[in-house]
Design an enzyme around this catalytic site. Structure first.
Site, PDB file in Angstrom:
ATOM      1  N   CYS A 231       0.864  -1.192   0.000  1.00 33.04           N
ATOM      2  CA  CYS A 231       0.000   0.000   0.000  1.00 33.04           C
ATOM      3  C   CYS A 231       0.897   1.237   0.000  1.00 33.04           C
ATOM      4  O   CYS A 231       0.788   2.119   0.849  1.00 33.04           O
ATOM      5  CB  CYS A 231      -0.958   0.003   1.185  1.00 33.04           C
ATOM      6  SG  CYS A 231      -1.814  -1.572   1.439  1.00 33.04           S
ATOM      7  N   ALA A 232       1.792   1.301  -0.983  1.00 34.31           N
ATOM      8  CA  ALA A 232       2.968   2.171  -0.916  1.00 34.31           C
ATOM      9  C   ALA A 232       2.730   3.631  -1.262  1.00 34.31           C
ATOM     10  O   ALA A 232       3.489   4.500  -0.828  1.00 34.31           O
ATOM     11  CB  ALA A 232       4.060   1.618  -1.837  1.00 34.31           C
ATOM     12  N   ALA A 233       1.730   3.948  -2.096  1.00 30.60           N
ATOM     13  CA  ALA A 233       1.536   5.342  -2.512  1.00 30.60           C
ATOM     14  C   ALA A 233       1.162   6.198  -1.298  1.00 30.60           C
ATOM     15  O   ALA A 233       0.546   5.712  -0.354  1.00 30.60           O
ATOM     16  CB  ALA A 233       0.434   5.405  -3.572  1.00 30.60           C
ATOM     17  N   PRO A 234       1.586   7.485  -1.335  1.00 31.55           N
ATOM     18  CA  PRO A 234       2.226   8.231  -2.420  1.00 31.55           C
ATOM     19  C   PRO A 234       3.736   8.086  -2.503  1.00 31.55           C
ATOM     20  O   PRO A 234       4.358   8.645  -3.395  1.00 31.55           O
ATOM     21  CB  PRO A 234       1.847   9.679  -2.111  1.00 31.55           C
ATOM     22  CG  PRO A 234       1.738   9.720  -0.623  1.00 31.55           C
ATOM     23  CD  PRO A 234       1.165   8.385  -0.222  1.00 31.55           C
ATOM     24  N   GLY A 236       6.273   8.301   0.275  1.00 32.41           N
ATOM     25  CA  GLY A 236       7.203   8.831   1.264  1.00 32.41           C
ATOM     26  C   GLY A 236       7.963   7.740   1.989  1.00 32.41           C
ATOM     27  O   GLY A 236       9.195   7.819   2.174  1.00 32.41           O
ATOM     28  N   LYS A 237       7.254   6.691   2.403  1.00 29.16           N
ATOM     29  CA  LYS A 237       7.912   5.596   3.114  1.00 29.16           C
ATOM     30  C   LYS A 237       8.785   4.788   2.164  1.00 29.16           C
ATOM     31  O   LYS A 237       9.853   4.294   2.559  1.00 29.16           O
ATOM     32  CB  LYS A 237       6.855   4.726   3.811  1.00 29.16           C
ATOM     33  CG  LYS A 237       6.048   5.486   4.855  1.00 29.16           C
ATOM     34  CD  LYS A 237       4.960   4.615   5.471  1.00 29.16           C
ATOM     35  CE  LYS A 237       4.104   5.419   6.430  1.00 29.16           C
ATOM     36  NZ  LYS A 237       3.297   6.456   5.749  1.00 29.16           N
ATOM     37  N   ASP A 296       1.641  -0.077   5.587  1.00 32.54           N
ATOM     38  CA  ASP A 296       0.915   1.122   6.016  1.00 32.54           C
ATOM     39  C   ASP A 296      -0.500   0.941   5.464  1.00 32.54           C
ATOM     40  O   ASP A 296      -0.807   1.321   4.345  1.00 32.54           O
ATOM     41  CB  ASP A 296       1.576   2.378   5.458  1.00 32.54           C
ATOM     42  CG  ASP A 296       0.911   3.659   5.966  1.00 32.54           C
ATOM     43  OD1 ASP A 296      -0.004   3.572   6.803  1.00 32.54           O
ATOM     44  OD2 ASP A 296       1.293   4.747   5.503  1.00 32.54           O
ATOM     45  N   CYS A 349      -2.741   5.234  10.027  1.00 32.58           N
ATOM     46  CA  CYS A 349      -2.822   6.649  10.416  1.00 32.58           C
ATOM     47  C   CYS A 349      -4.220   6.935  10.975  1.00 32.58           C
ATOM     48  O   CYS A 349      -4.901   7.870  10.562  1.00 32.58           O
ATOM     49  CB  CYS A 349      -2.493   7.567   9.247  1.00 32.58           C
ATOM     50  SG  CYS A 349      -3.500   7.320   7.772  1.00 32.58           S
TER      51      CYS A 349
END
Length: 415
Positions: A231-234, A236-237, A296, A349
């Protein structure tokens, strides 16, 4: 009075969020290309002010309305009231602009009501319990149950614009005037436009809330380690992980979000393997092949209301169990990706315990061993470590520095 482009754009943004239930950033991207960037930025500021203080604004307007007018008229009233009460706009400009926005049958009403609001000025907000009014009842109840009296500080943190937080690429100096937070984030005042900062085009940094930077820091992969970012977008991580020297596979199911992730990495001059796929079936095919996994997970995002004030108005209580179930499935998939001895960091989050603390028991049932967060890993946030060794940040933490998003972060190892 001619239609002001900034107020017209703000009107479009509010209508999109409150009437069509679109995210504010999506609505901003959908504005016509002819609108200048500065007008878009100013419109976003107005719309965000309305969304942060919507309950208080409506409470000020309510005594002057026999019944709520049509949604377009109500958006015009809210914009005018926000400019009068919160943004310091001269009364004549705020009233005239709002009247120009209102549908003709309601222009007289908008004019009359806002003149009365202007007569009182910001003092109209005095005596109101803004923290309660600006927080949906179900969120207040949930946060009170989870955090007790801290619920008020959380709600008050949501009424203030968030500063701009930057994660720095290796070897990049912080922009002039930035405060370096204990976790290494560079913080600039709210309203700073990242694209105008020296070093942006060269890929020296990226926007990332201080709390959002913690999951990747706690994963701490070794150079050369095989890492999956689910679930990588956008991105930053993903960028944080690439910066460690890890070999990163970034998985994102939404093609448009994956495209933006790729664009962000290109600006940062970073490379990762990109996979556009649903993480659960993809993980089933790639099981046991990664040294570390960062998940995430999609969530209600109630921890990000400082930066995304529309979340408070778009999310519903029924969303929580649905998303918690999705998260549980993703945690199981992520666990299956790990090689023996591999490390997993799970983050959401969200301020809702169902999307955070409740997952600890589920992880244990999968055979994952807790790997507790150590105080030295989170300087300045030692008190945010829970009794189970997870990390729980809240918007009221570091209040004197401008706060942070609400995150839940837990770390595990596979036996």
């Amino acid at each position: 009075m001619p239609m002001n482009p900034t107020r017209s754009a703000a009107f479009s943004l509010l209508s999109a969020v409150l009437e069509r239930r679109r995210a504010l950033d999506e609505a901003l991207d959908a504005l016509p290309a002819r609108i200048q960037p500065r007008d878009k930025a100013a419109a976003h500021r107005i719309a965000a002010a309305v969304l942060r203080r919507l309950g208080s604004i409506d409470a000020v307007l309510e005594p002057y309305l026999r019944r709520e007018p049509s949604p377009p008229a109500m958006q015009a009233l809210r914009i005018g009231a926000a400019e009068l009460l919160l943004l310091g706009t001269p009364a004549h400009a705020a009233v005239a602009s709002a009247v120009a926005l209102a549908p003709k049958p309601f222009s007289g009403l908008v004019n009359a009501v806002l003149r009365k609001v202007a007569a009182d000025g910001p003092s109209a907000l005095e005596g109101l319990d803004g923290a309660r009014l600006d927080t949906p009842a179900w969120l207040w109840s949930a946060w009170h149950a989870a955090y007790g009296p801290k619920v008020r500080a959380i709600a008050e943190a949501h009424t203030r614009p968030a500063p701009l937080d930057l994660s720095l690429a290796p070897g990049t100096a912080a922009p002039e005037g930035a405060e370096i937070l204990p976790n290494g984030t560079a913080r600039l005042p709210a309203g700073t436009r990242i694209t105008e900062l020296p070093g942006f085009a060269e890929g020296g940094f990226w926007a990332q809330d201080a709390a959002a930077s913690l999951p990747a820091r706690l994963l701490a992969p070794s150079p050369g380690a095989r890492v999956a970012d689910l679930c990588a977008a956008p991105g930053g991580k993903t960028a944080q992980l690439v910066a460690t020297g890890a070999k990163v596979t970034a998985v994102e199911r939404d093609a448009q979000r994956a495209k933006r992730l790729g664009e962000n990495l290109a600006r940062l001059r970073m490379e990762a393997e990109m996979v556009v796929a649903d993480a659960i079936p993809w993980a089933a095919e790639r099981g046991g092949t990664f040294d570390a996994v960062l998940l995430d997970a999609p969530c209600t995002a109630t921890g990000t209301i400082r930066r995304h004030p529309e979340v408070a108005h778009l999310r519903r209580q029924k969303d929580v169990p649905k998303l918690a179930a999705t998260q549980a499935g993703l945690i199981e998939a992520a666990a299956g990706l790990l090689a023996p001895g591999g490390r997993l960091v799970v983050a959401t989050c969200s301020l809702q315990p169902e999307e955070g603390e409740a997952h600890l028991a589920r992880a244990a049932a999968l055979g994952l061993r807790p790997d507790p967060v150590r105080p030295e890993e989170v300087p300045g946030l030692e008190g945010a470590i829970t009794g189970e060794g997870a990390l729980r940040t809240r918007p009221d933490l570091w209040a004197e520095r401008g706060g942070m998003d609400g995150f839940f972060v837990a770390r595990f190892t596979r036996g």
